[in-house]
Design an enzyme around this catalytic site. Structure first.
Site, short mmCIF file in Angstrom:
data_model
loop_
_atom_site.label_atom_id
_atom_site.label_comp_id
_atom_site.label_asym_id
_atom_site.label_seq_id
_atom_site.Cartn_x
_atom_site.Cartn_y
_atom_site.Cartn_z
N ASP A 105 0.87 -1.17 0.00
CA ASP A 105 0.00 0.00 0.00
C ASP A 105 0.90 1.23 0.00
O ASP A 105 1.21 1.80 1.05
CB ASP A 105 -0.91 -0.02 1.23
CG ASP A 105 -1.90 1.14 1.24
OD1 ASP A 105 -1.81 2.02 0.36
OD2 ASP A 105 -2.77 1.16 2.14
N ASP A 175 -0.89 -10.85 8.69
CA ASP A 175 -1.03 -10.94 10.14
C ASP A 175 -1.67 -12.25 10.58
O ASP A 175 -2.19 -12.36 11.70
CB ASP A 175 -1.82 -9.75 10.69
CG ASP A 175 -3.21 -9.63 10.09
OD1 ASP A 175 -3.52 -10.38 9.14
OD2 ASP A 175 -3.99 -8.78 10.57
N GLU A 261 -15.72 -10.10 1.57
CA GLU A 261 -15.68 -11.51 1.19
C GLU A 261 -16.96 -11.91 0.45
O GLU A 261 -16.93 -12.54 -0.61
CB GLU A 261 -15.49 -12.39 2.42
CG GLU A 261 -14.17 -12.17 3.14
CD GLU A 261 -14.22 -11.10 4.20
OE1 GLU A 261 -13.30 -11.00 5.01
OE2 GLU A 261 -15.22 -10.33 4.20
#
Length: 311
Positions: A105, A175, A261
């Protein structure tokens, strides 16, 4: 008599020395290397080159027949970024035929991530795209532009290649913690496969509810009314599905937090078509661990260390 023999010896000596020298040269001369045609010929080289210089033959075996797993990982600059990526790379290096698509990013590739990728020791494509400032407000979906950049690269790479192109796409956030068993499970994905995710949604785990080999509902702690109540780490998509749905992307307009999603999966499949993995979705093979927020309260602003160390 002696003078006659000595004169004949002097006459023969040069010829004996010449014969010895010729035999010595022939015995020590190395054989010339065999020449083989170069692929496609070549200008200025007579179309030949030593066989030893030819490119090695691609390795053949069970691993070569495996579908490639493409893992798209959005990442952004923060104190724990390198630590997160190191843990992820240590996992990926143990997975056969995995291609990592790492998307920063940022408006340009950072030196930290560029150096990391160069030494990661695995197939990796390093991309970058910045998130517009207006989408960085709290509560808005994150990593949308980065995941879409990974999808665009994947489609562009394969659009000119002949089918079949066996492969699986997986969104691997940096993560999370992944079991190696998860990659074995997802590699057989025919269309879209699903599995549980640990430590997510305020629960120990969330999972698709499976009956008779079909997904019939969702065990979740947040918005069970979602069409696909699943975490980003809880599904994989066949490469052929991605290529056959070129407009399937993660949306910004009209998309709510926690719905990315569902918004994406609605474009490519239905709940009835989902393929349960991980023992009918009863095993947790990925955990949304997240690194603890680091405490840098004692980091000095002045009187810094005399050396610069990358963390």
């Amino acid at each position: 008599m002696k003078s006659l023999l000595f004169s004949r010896f002097l006459l023969l000596l040069p010829w004996v020395l010449i014969v010895i020298i010729v035999l010595d040269i022939d015995s020590s001369r190395a054989p010339l290397p065999a020449l083989a045609p170069a692929a496609g010929g070549g200008s200025g080289s007579g179309g030949t080159r030593p066989a030893a210089a030819r490119a090695p033959t691609p390795r053949r075996g069970p691993e070569a027949a495996l579908p490639t797993i493409y893992a798209i990982t959005p990442t952004y600059s923060r104190p724990v970024q390198k630590a997160e990526l190191t843990r992820l790379a240590n996992t990926f290096r143990q997975v056969a035929r995995l291609h990592w698509i790492l998307v920063e990013d940022a408006a340009a590739r950072s030196e930290l991530v560029s150096r990391f990728v160069a030494g990661a020791g695995l197939p990796c494509t390093h991309l970058h795209v910045p998130t517009p400032r207006r989408y960085k407000r709290p509560g808005l979906p994150r990593a949308t532009e980065q995941r879409n950049a990974g999808l665009a690269w994947l489609r562009q790479r394969h659009q000119h290649l002949p089918p079949p192109q066996p492969g699986v796409l997986f969104f691997a956030d940096d993560d999370n913690t992944y079991s190696l068993e998860l990659f074995q499970e997802m590699r057989t994905t025919r269309k879209v496969s699903v599995w549980p995710v640990g430590l997510v949604g305020g629960r120990r785990y969330e999972r698709p509810v499976v009956e008779n080999g079909k997904v019939v509902g969702w065990y979740t702690g947040w918005r069970a009314d979602r069409p696909f109540a699943i975490d980003m780490a809880g599904f994989a998509v066949s490469l052929q599905v991605i290529l056959s749905h070129p407009k399937a992307v993660f949306k910004r307009r009209g998309s709510q937090p926690g719905m990315q999603e569902s918004d994406f999966l609605k474009q490519i499949t239905t709940v009835e078509e989902l393929e349960p993995k991980a023992n009918n979705c009863t095993k947790v093979l990925v955990w949304h661990t997240r690194t603890e927020k680091v405490n840098l309260a004692n980091e000095p602003k002045y009187h810094l260390d005399t050396v610069s160390i990358e963390v």
